[in-house]
Design a protein around this motif. Structure first.
Motif, PDB file in Angstrom:
ATOM      1  N   TRP A   9       0.353  -0.891   0.314  1.00 40.19           N
ATOM      2  CA  TRP A   9      -0.314  -0.622   0.134  1.00 40.19           C
ATOM      3  C   TRP A   9       1.591   0.656  -0.208  1.00 40.19           C
ATOM      4  CZ3 TRP A   9      -4.395  -0.866  -1.402  1.00 40.19           C
ATOM      5  CH2 TRP A   9      -5.317  -2.500  -0.580  1.00 40.19           C
ATOM      6  N   LYS A  10       0.047   2.566  -0.297  1.00 47.26           N
ATOM      7  CA  LYS A  10       0.804   3.487   0.087  1.00 47.26           C
ATOM      8  C   LYS A  10       1.545   3.736   0.669  1.00 47.26           C
ATOM      9  CE  LYS A  10      -0.141   8.460  -1.394  1.00 47.26           C
ATOM     10  NZ  LYS A  10      -1.473   9.029  -1.437  1.00 47.26           N
ATOM     11  N   ASN A  11       2.564   4.858   1.381  1.00 50.79           N
ATOM     12  CA  ASN A  11       4.001   4.671   2.198  1.00 50.79           C
ATOM     13  C   ASN A  11       3.490   3.645   3.244  1.00 50.79           C
ATOM     14  OD1 ASN A  11       2.909   8.039   1.609  1.00 50.79           O
ATOM     15  ND2 ASN A  11       0.960   7.735   2.619  1.00 50.79           N
ATOM     16  N   THR A  12       4.265   2.755   2.263  1.00 54.60           N
ATOM     17  CA  THR A  12       4.762   1.317   3.694  1.00 54.60           C
ATOM     18  C   THR A  12       6.159   1.427   3.384  1.00 54.60           C
ATOM     19  OG1 THR A  12       4.177  -0.035   1.705  1.00 54.60           O
ATOM     20  CG2 THR A  12       2.422   0.031   3.474  1.00 54.60           C
ATOM     21  N   GLY A  13       7.348   2.563   2.536  1.00 56.22           N
ATOM     22  CA  GLY A  13       7.930   1.946   2.165  1.00 56.22           C
ATOM     23  C   GLY A  13       9.069   1.505   1.041  1.00 56.22           C
ATOM     24  N   LYS A  14       8.205   1.150   0.113  1.00 58.84           N
ATOM     25  CA  LYS A  14       8.372   0.884  -0.678  1.00 58.84           C
ATOM     26  C   LYS A  14       9.310   1.247  -1.913  1.00 58.84           C
ATOM     27  CE  LYS A  14       4.021   0.997  -3.430  1.00 58.84           C
ATOM     28  NZ  LYS A  14       3.303   1.644  -2.332  1.00 58.84           N
ATOM     29  N   THR A  15       9.445   2.782  -2.087  1.00 51.89           N
ATOM     30  CA  THR A  15      10.443   3.972  -2.705  1.00 51.89           C
ATOM     31  C   THR A  15      11.989   3.554  -2.615  1.00 51.89           C
ATOM     32  OG1 THR A  15       8.757   4.152  -4.655  1.00 51.89           O
ATOM     33  CG2 THR A  15      10.982   5.343  -3.968  1.00 51.89           C
ATOM     34  N   SER A  16      11.547   3.279  -0.793  1.00 56.31           N
ATOM     35  CA  SER A  16      12.711   3.755  -0.052  1.00 56.31           C
ATOM     36  C   SER A  16      14.025   2.252  -0.059  1.00 56.31           C
ATOM     37  CB  SER A  16      12.550   3.817   1.188  1.00 56.31           C
ATOM     38  OG  SER A  16      12.702   5.260   1.147  1.00 56.31           O
ATOM     39  N   THR A 117       0.349   2.370   8.739  1.00 54.41           N
ATOM     40  CA  THR A 117      -1.047   2.336   7.787  1.00 54.41           C
ATOM     41  C   THR A 117      -2.306   2.500   8.142  1.00 54.41           C
ATOM     42  OG1 THR A 117      -0.008   0.844   6.809  1.00 54.41           O
ATOM     43  CG2 THR A 117       0.630   2.755   6.415  1.00 54.41           C
ATOM     44  N   GLY A 118      -2.482   0.932   8.915  1.00 54.78           N
ATOM     45  CA  GLY A 118      -3.003   0.548   8.846  1.00 54.78           C
ATOM     46  C   GLY A 118      -3.713   0.115   8.668  1.00 54.78           C
ATOM     47  N   ALA A 137       5.497  -7.797  13.590  1.00 54.64           N
ATOM     48  CA  ALA A 137       5.177  -8.840  13.085  1.00 54.64           C
ATOM     49  C   ALA A 137       3.961  -9.619  12.742  1.00 54.64           C
ATOM     50  CB  ALA A 137       6.342  -9.262  14.648  1.00 54.64           C
ATOM     51  N   PRO A 138       2.737  -9.523  11.674  1.00 58.16           N
ATOM     52  CA  PRO A 138       2.071  -9.629  11.696  1.00 58.16           C
ATOM     53  C   PRO A 138       1.895 -11.119  11.566  1.00 58.16           C
ATOM     54  CG  PRO A 138       2.910  -8.243   9.239  1.00 58.16           C
ATOM     55  CD  PRO A 138       4.143  -8.568  10.776  1.00 58.16           C
ATOM     56  N   ASP A 139       1.009 -11.403  11.034  1.00 63.54           N
ATOM     57  CA  ASP A 139       0.774 -12.740  11.516  1.00 63.54           C
ATOM     58  C   ASP A 139       0.885 -13.042  10.031  1.00 63.54           C
ATOM     59  OD1 ASP A 139       0.282 -15.813  11.765  1.00 63.54           O
ATOM     60  OD2 ASP A 139      -1.358 -15.866  12.157  1.00 63.54           O
TER      61      ASP A 139
END
Length: 163
Positions: A9-16, A117-118, A137-139
């Motif tokens: 999703w947007k603002n999750t750090g993909k580009t970085s 981001t939720g 630490a998502p499942d």
């Protein structure tokens, strides 16, 4: 050419992450290119420039070249957006192409996830996502990597693509 995607999703750090991975892979001696999908109208040209004027007058393609770089701009002119596999044929051969975005294409991907981001994870409903890089630490049923551990993420990707 090996292809691996970074999605989320947007603002999750993909580009970085892509930026850090390109630096990591090139430091290891690999030749890397990137493909980025934009969900909005974008322009790499500037109004008033000769190349802009060429496009605006109706040219399908404008190739701009200097002593440092060249760029090919292709106007779709109401034709469908090409699939990733077609776009990849436009690139010169390299060791690895990192693809940012293109969520619906069928190449292997790593999902970037930030708890703040939720947003729910894409991975549980997308079999092309082979790992998740997160600050939490998502499942998940696929490998979970630390979003800030570029070396481990790079090692994982290289292992997945066989480099």
């Amino acid at each position: 050419m090996k292809v691996f995607g970074i999605t989320g999703w947007k603002n999750t750090g993909k580009t970085s992450l892509v930026e850090r991975l390109v630096a990591n892979f090139t430091a290891r001696g690999l030749v890397v290119s990137t493909v980025k999908h934009a969900h909005h109208n974008f322009d790499v040209d500037q109004e008033g420039r000769d190349s802009y004027r060429h496009r605006e007058s109706g040219a399908r393609e404008v190739l701009l070249c200097s002593g440092t770089r060249w760029a090919l701009m292709h106007e779709l002119r109401d034709t469908p957006e090409p699939p990733l596999r077609e776009l990849l044929t436009k690139l010169s051969p390299v060791d690895l192409v990192l693809v940012e975005g293109f969520k619906t294409e069928d190449h292997a991907k790593l999902e970037c996830h930030r708890q703040e981001t939720g947003k729910t994870l894409l991975a549980p409903n997308d079999p092309t996502i082979v790992a998740v890089a997160s600050d939490a630490a998502p499942d998940v049923s696929c490998p979970l990597l630390d979003l800030d551990d570029t070396d481990k993420i790079a090692d994982f990707i290289l292992g997945k693509v066989g480099l």
